[in-house]
Design an enzyme around this catalytic site. Structure first.
Site, PDB file in Angstrom:
ATOM      1  N   ARG A   1       0.816  -1.218   0.000  1.00 58.53           N
ATOM      2  CA  ARG A   1       0.000   0.000   0.000  1.00 58.53           C
ATOM      3  C   ARG A   1       0.852   1.272   0.000  1.00 58.53           C
ATOM      4  O   ARG A   1       0.577   2.219  -0.741  1.00 58.53           O
ATOM      5  CB  ARG A   1      -0.930   0.003   1.216  1.00 58.53           C
ATOM      6  CG  ARG A   1      -2.022  -1.061   1.170  1.00 58.53           C
ATOM      7  CD  ARG A   1      -2.867  -1.015   2.430  1.00 58.53           C
ATOM      8  NE  ARG A   1      -3.963  -1.964   2.405  1.00 58.53           N
ATOM      9  CZ  ARG A   1      -3.863  -3.225   2.804  1.00 58.53           C
ATOM     10  NH1 ARG A   1      -2.701  -3.683   3.246  1.00 58.53           N
ATOM     11  NH2 ARG A   1      -4.913  -4.036   2.747  1.00 58.53           N
ATOM     12  N   ILE A   2       1.878   1.313   0.849  1.00 56.35           N
ATOM     13  CA  ILE A   2       2.697   2.521   0.926  1.00 56.35           C
ATOM     14  C   ILE A   2       3.537   2.684  -0.328  1.00 56.35           C
ATOM     15  O   ILE A   2       3.636   3.782  -0.889  1.00 56.35           O
ATOM     16  CB  ILE A   2       3.580   2.488   2.190  1.00 56.35           C
ATOM     17  CG1 ILE A   2       2.705   2.486   3.448  1.00 56.35           C
ATOM     18  CG2 ILE A   2       4.521   3.692   2.212  1.00 56.35           C
ATOM     19  CD1 ILE A   2       3.473   2.289   4.742  1.00 56.35           C
TER      20      ILE A   2
ATOM     21  N   ASP B   1       9.543  -6.298  -5.690  1.00 59.45           N
ATOM     22  CA  ASP B   1       8.601  -6.814  -4.701  1.00 59.45           C
ATOM     23  C   ASP B   1       8.616  -8.343  -4.760  1.00 59.45           C
ATOM     24  O   ASP B   1       8.974  -8.932  -5.787  1.00 59.45           O
ATOM     25  CB  ASP B   1       7.191  -6.284  -4.987  1.00 59.45           C
ATOM     26  CG  ASP B   1       6.216  -6.575  -3.856  1.00 59.45           C
ATOM     27  OD1 ASP B   1       6.324  -5.919  -2.805  1.00 59.45           O
ATOM     28  OD2 ASP B   1       5.362  -7.459  -4.021  1.00 59.45           O
TER      29      ASP B   1
ATOM     30  N   ALA C   1      10.497   2.604   6.744  1.00 61.16           N
ATOM     31  CA  ALA C   1       9.854   1.308   6.966  1.00 61.16           C
ATOM     32  C   ALA C   1      10.112   0.788   8.369  1.00 61.16           C
ATOM     33  O   ALA C   1       9.251   0.892   9.261  1.00 61.16           O
ATOM     34  CB  ALA C   1      10.330   0.307   5.919  1.00 61.16           C
ATOM     35  N   ARG C   2      11.283   0.218   8.597  1.00 57.72           N
ATOM     36  CA  ARG C   2      11.650  -0.386   9.874  1.00 57.72           C
ATOM     37  C   ARG C   2      13.120  -0.144  10.135  1.00 57.72           C
ATOM     38  O   ARG C   2      13.939  -0.197   9.218  1.00 57.72           O
ATOM     39  CB  ARG C   2      11.386  -1.908   9.861  1.00 57.72           C
ATOM     40  CG  ARG C   2       9.921  -2.280   9.768  1.00 57.72           C
ATOM     41  CD  ARG C   2       9.187  -2.023  11.079  1.00 57.72           C
ATOM     42  NE  ARG C   2       7.790  -2.378  10.980  1.00 57.72           N
ATOM     43  CZ  ARG C   2       6.834  -1.560  10.576  1.00 57.72           C
ATOM     44  NH1 ARG C   2       7.140  -0.324  10.204  1.00 57.72           N
ATOM     45  NH2 ARG C   2       5.579  -1.963  10.526  1.00 57.72           N
TER      46      ARG C   2
ATOM     47  N   ASP D   1      13.569   7.797   8.957  1.00 57.18           N
ATOM     48  CA  ASP D   1      12.510   8.068   9.927  1.00 57.18           C
ATOM     49  C   ASP D   1      12.480   6.986  10.998  1.00 57.18           C
ATOM     50  O   ASP D   1      11.808   7.134  12.017  1.00 57.18           O
ATOM     51  CB  ASP D   1      11.150   8.135   9.213  1.00 57.18           C
ATOM     52  CG  ASP D   1      10.008   8.493  10.153  1.00 57.18           C
ATOM     53  OD1 ASP D   1      10.118   9.516  10.857  1.00 57.18           O
ATOM     54  OD2 ASP D   1       9.007   7.740  10.195  1.00 57.18           O
TER      55      ASP D   1
ATOM     56  N   GLU E   1      16.036   2.524  18.278  1.00 55.82           N
ATOM     57  CA  GLU E   1      15.021   3.413  18.853  1.00 55.82           C
ATOM     58  C   GLU E   1      14.716   2.994  20.289  1.00 55.82           C
ATOM     59  O   GLU E   1      14.676   1.791  20.591  1.00 55.82           O
ATOM     60  CB  GLU E   1      13.730   3.342  18.017  1.00 55.82           C
ATOM     61  CG  GLU E   1      13.870   3.964  16.647  1.00 55.82           C
ATOM     62  CD  GLU E   1      12.548   3.998  15.896  1.00 55.82           C
ATOM     63  OE1 GLU E   1      11.489   4.099  16.555  1.00 55.82           O
ATOM     64  OE2 GLU E   1      12.570   3.926  14.664  1.00 55.82           O
TER      65      GLU E   1
ATOM     66  N   HIS F   1      10.587   8.920  13.735  1.00 57.41           N
ATOM     67  CA  HIS F   1       9.537   7.899  13.531  1.00 57.41           C
ATOM     68  C   HIS F   1       8.141   8.540  13.510  1.00 57.41           C
ATOM     69  O   HIS F   1       7.273   8.211  14.305  1.00 57.41           O
ATOM     70  CB  HIS F   1       9.608   6.827  14.624  1.00 57.41           C
ATOM     71  CG  HIS F   1       8.995   5.526  14.193  1.00 57.41           C
ATOM     72  ND1 HIS F   1       9.396   4.309  14.688  1.00 57.41           N
ATOM     73  CD2 HIS F   1       7.998   5.241  13.301  1.00 57.41           C
ATOM     74  CE1 HIS F   1       8.675   3.346  14.139  1.00 57.41           C
ATOM     75  NE2 HIS F   1       7.825   3.891  13.299  1.00 57.41           N
TER      76      HIS F   1
ATOM     77  N   GLY G   1       6.239   8.760  10.517  1.00 61.68           N
ATOM     78  CA  GLY G   1       5.620   8.473   9.225  1.00 61.68           C
ATOM     79  C   GLY G   1       4.114   8.549   9.221  1.00 61.68           C
ATOM     80  O   GLY G   1       3.500   9.105   8.307  1.00 61.68           O
ATOM     81  N   ALA G   2       3.479   7.999  10.252  1.00 63.85           N
ATOM     82  CA  ALA G   2       2.015   7.988  10.325  1.00 63.85           C
ATOM     83  C   ALA G   2       1.466   9.121  11.177  1.00 63.85           C
ATOM     84  O   ALA G   2       0.262   9.167  11.430  1.00 63.85           O
ATOM     85  CB  ALA G   2       1.541   6.651  10.884  1.00 63.85           C
TER      86      ALA G   2
END
Length: 317
Positions: free
Chosen positions: A157-158, A177, A244-245, A269, A274, A292, A294-295
């Site tokens: 989706r992203i 992908d 992402a991560r 990000d 962390e 962090h 992003g959202a």
């Protein structure tokens, strides 16, 4: 039935739950006190973001009390998902709610990198009155995104939202992908019109070889996708974005490539350590950094809260 939103929930999501008859507790409980608090307050559903961890020991301590664990966001690396489901606990997340916000942050970093805003925003307040002409010369080699190639690793989706924005900017797009089938992508416009195009994923080496910028959108904390070997395949003076991560991009290899001049800049990000990122990353003059977020837009938080609420109501009412 009581819901503990330990990492918070939007007002819209809380309202929707309360209107359905749920009691919502927004207390932030320390990780080590979480089991005790849930038991003492008869909590049936636990909502978390990335801060709170829900591991086997917590579920065992609660001995079947939890009926549902909800993750506000996409990845569920902080939850032992299969163990929870094996104990009959519903595990939900909100995979679509934050896609737009994360994709916009990717381009916030890209625009900032190609015009060196991450550096000039720090130096202008300190040196702008005495070194104006020097700074002007330092930042005179910016580039445009139009006509450049963006490589998207992970086309969920992203990744697809990033592609839509890239098309709008006139960028070339290459994708890698695990799903190798062609994807039909619809690009909507504000006036209600839309365009459709097809994107054919290719191998990782091709993406790395041909991209001016590489942005990573895969799940799995700590799983390295880009390290020394992959960076060596990239174009000289390219840029990397990781929203992402932490650990998806090896930070040691990344900083080395930046300092050696192989890469021109990088945007992060998310971080391996962390909430205490490595000082070498924080102090690098080549990195555009955010904590962090992003959202973390108001719109995404509303969507996340409402999506969680709707799933809880459907599963537990």
């Amino acid at each position: 039935m009581k819901v503990l939103a330990n990492d918070g929930i939007s007002a819209a999501g809380q309202k929707r739950l309360e209107e359905a008859g749920f009691e919502v507790d927004t207390t932030t409980v320390a990780q080590e006190q979480l089991g005790k608090y849930i038991k003492e307050n008869n909590v049936s559903a636990l909502l978390v973001r990335s801060a709170t961890k829900v591991r086997q020991d917590l579920m065992d301590e609660l001995n079947g009390q939890l009926k549902l664990i909800g993750r506000g966001g996409v990845g569920m690396d902080n939850i032992d998902v299969e163990y929870a489901r094996g104990k009959g606990i519903h595990v939900i997340n909100t995979p679509a709610a934050s896609s737009r916000s994360v994709a916009e942050l990717v381009f916030a970093h890209l625009f900032g990198m190609v015009r060196y805003l991450f550096d000039s925003n720090q130096k202008m307040p300190l040196e702008g009155d005495t070194q104006f002409k020097v700074l002007k010369k330092n930042y005179a080699a910016g580039i445009e995104l139009k006509g450049k190639t963006i490589g998207i690793i992970g086309f969920g989706r992203i990744g697809r939202e990033v592609a839509r924005m890239a098309y709008g900017l006139g960028m070339n797009i290459t994708v890698h992908d695990h799903n190798t089938e062609a994807v039909e992508l619809e690009i909507p416009f504000a006036d209600g019109q839309s365009l459709k195009t097809k994107i054919q994923p290719t191998d990782l080496k091709t993406v790395l070889n041909t991209s001016d910028f590489v942005t990573v959108h895969v799940s799995g904390a700590g799983k390295t996708v880009i390290g020394k070997k992959e960076i060596a395949m990239m174009k000289d003076q390219a840029g990397i974005v990781n929203t992402a991560r932490g650990g998806v991009v090896n930070e040691v290899d990344l900083i080395a490539a930046l300092e050696e001049g192989k890469l021109r800049y990088a945007a992060l990000d998310v971080f391996e350590n962390e909430p205490t990122p490595a000082m070498q990353v924080l102090m690098s003059p080549y990195t555009s950094l955010t904590p962090h977020i992003g959202a973390a837009t108001l719109e995404a938080q509303d969507r996340i809260g409402e999506e969680l609420a709707d799933q809880i109501i459907e599963l537990l009412k």
